[in-house]
Design an enzyme around this catalytic site. Structure first.
Site, PDB file in Angstrom:
ATOM      1  N   HIS A   9      -0.520  39.496  23.215  1.00  0.00           N
ATOM      2  CA  HIS A   9       0.186  39.779  21.960  1.00  0.00           C
ATOM      3  C   HIS A   9       1.675  40.048  22.195  1.00  0.00           C
ATOM      4  O   HIS A   9       2.096  40.456  23.283  1.00  0.00           O
ATOM      5  CB  HIS A   9      -0.441  40.982  21.248  1.00  0.00           C
ATOM      6  CG  HIS A   9      -0.341  42.261  22.022  1.00  0.00           C
ATOM      7  ND1 HIS A   9       0.804  43.028  22.056  1.00  0.00           N
ATOM      8  CD2 HIS A   9      -1.248  42.903  22.800  1.00  0.00           C
ATOM      9  CE1 HIS A   9       0.609  44.080  22.811  1.00  0.00           C
ATOM     10  NE2 HIS A   9      -0.626  44.036  23.285  1.00  0.00           N
ATOM     11  N   GLU A  87      -7.994  45.489  23.917  1.00  0.00           N
ATOM     12  CA  GLU A  87      -7.344  46.060  25.098  1.00  0.00           C
ATOM     13  C   GLU A  87      -8.287  47.050  25.783  1.00  0.00           C
ATOM     14  O   GLU A  87      -9.229  47.568  25.181  1.00  0.00           O
ATOM     15  CB  GLU A  87      -6.045  46.762  24.655  1.00  0.00           C
ATOM     16  CG  GLU A  87      -5.247  47.460  25.744  1.00  0.00           C
ATOM     17  CD  GLU A  87      -4.855  46.544  26.889  1.00  0.00           C
ATOM     18  OE1 GLU A  87      -5.748  46.222  27.705  1.00  0.00           O
ATOM     19  OE2 GLU A  87      -3.678  46.164  26.975  1.00  0.00           O
TER      20      GLU A  87
END
Length: 247
Positions: A9, A87
């Site tokens: 990202h 994550e």
């Protein structure tokens, strides 16, 4: 031969503030939006196209995927969200500033929590307001599937079933995939694809918003990998990422 593209990202607000992010759902910065759009343009210029996008259930990755597809003029492509691409969970460090933690616990201890393969940070309490166990997006998961902390080894353990059960079969069937995820979920995939040892993966950093392209053979083994935009730019971006709090 087929291609697989991995994209971390774009820069998030907590990347910028040097805070451990993990499963906390934070925004992209304007820089992060620009990185995602540039990733799409780089892919379009390289003539790389897709059939399906996979991403996490965290909006910094989802919005990166959207902005990337916009840059490619491919906003109509399906985007599949899977929590296993989230994550790594940073436990009790989530939301805290890396420099402040280094002052409190020492650089060596914080580095161990951040970069070791199998040492997780201190866990959150289940009733900590930072815990995601009451988050509606995880309502269908068993409580033990929503972590209170993770090390990279734990992240690998949840990413690989997605690889073997969904991603690899799709690629083998001819699907062209891009995976837009996070530094550590991508490190988990890179570790597997390149057969990187537990010791060596510690030194691998993934830059924000730069497409990593894998050429794969019929057995889904890499024949080459490269960053779009050049290795030097990727190395410089990865060195910046290494200095920020993870997430």
């Amino acid at each position: 031969m087929t291609q697989l593209v991995l994209i971390r990202h774009g820069e998030s607000t907590w990347n910028l503030e040097n805070r451990f992010t993990g499963w906390t759902d934070v925004e992209l910065t304007p820089t992060g939006v620009a990185q995602a759009q540039q990733a799409g343009r780089l892919l379009k210029q390289a003539g790389i196209d897709f059939d399906t996008v996979y991403t996490s259930v965290l909006k910094r990755a989802i919005w990166t995927a959207w902005h990337c597809l916009d840059g490619m003029d491919r906003t109509w492509l399906p985007v599949i969200k899977d929590w296993r691409l989230n994550e790594r969970h940073y436990g009790g460090l989530q939301g805290l500033n890396k420099a402040d933690m280094a002052k409190q616990f020492g650089d060596e201890q914080v580095l161990l929590w951040r970069r070791s393969y199998d040492v997780p940070p201190p866990p959150l309490e289940a009733n900590d307001p930072r815990s995601e166990r009451s988050d509606v997006r995880y309502a269908k998961l068993a409580a033990n599937q929503v972590p209170l902390t993770e090390c990279l080894k734990d992240t690998v353990a949840r990413v690989l079933p997605l690889w073997y059960g969904t991603l690899a079969p799709a690629i083998a069937a001819g699907q062209r995939l891009v995976i837009v995820a996070h530094g550590n979920s991508i490190r988990a995939l890179v570790k597997h694809l390149n057969n990187i040892s537990d010791a060596d993966i510690v030194g691998v950093n993934i830059p924000n918003g730069i497409p990593l392209v894998y050429d794969l053979d019929a057995n889904l083994k890499p024949t080459s990998k490269y960053y779009l935009g050049g290795a030097d730019a990727a190395a410089q971006a990865a060195s910046v990422s290494a200095l920020q709090a993870d997430g």
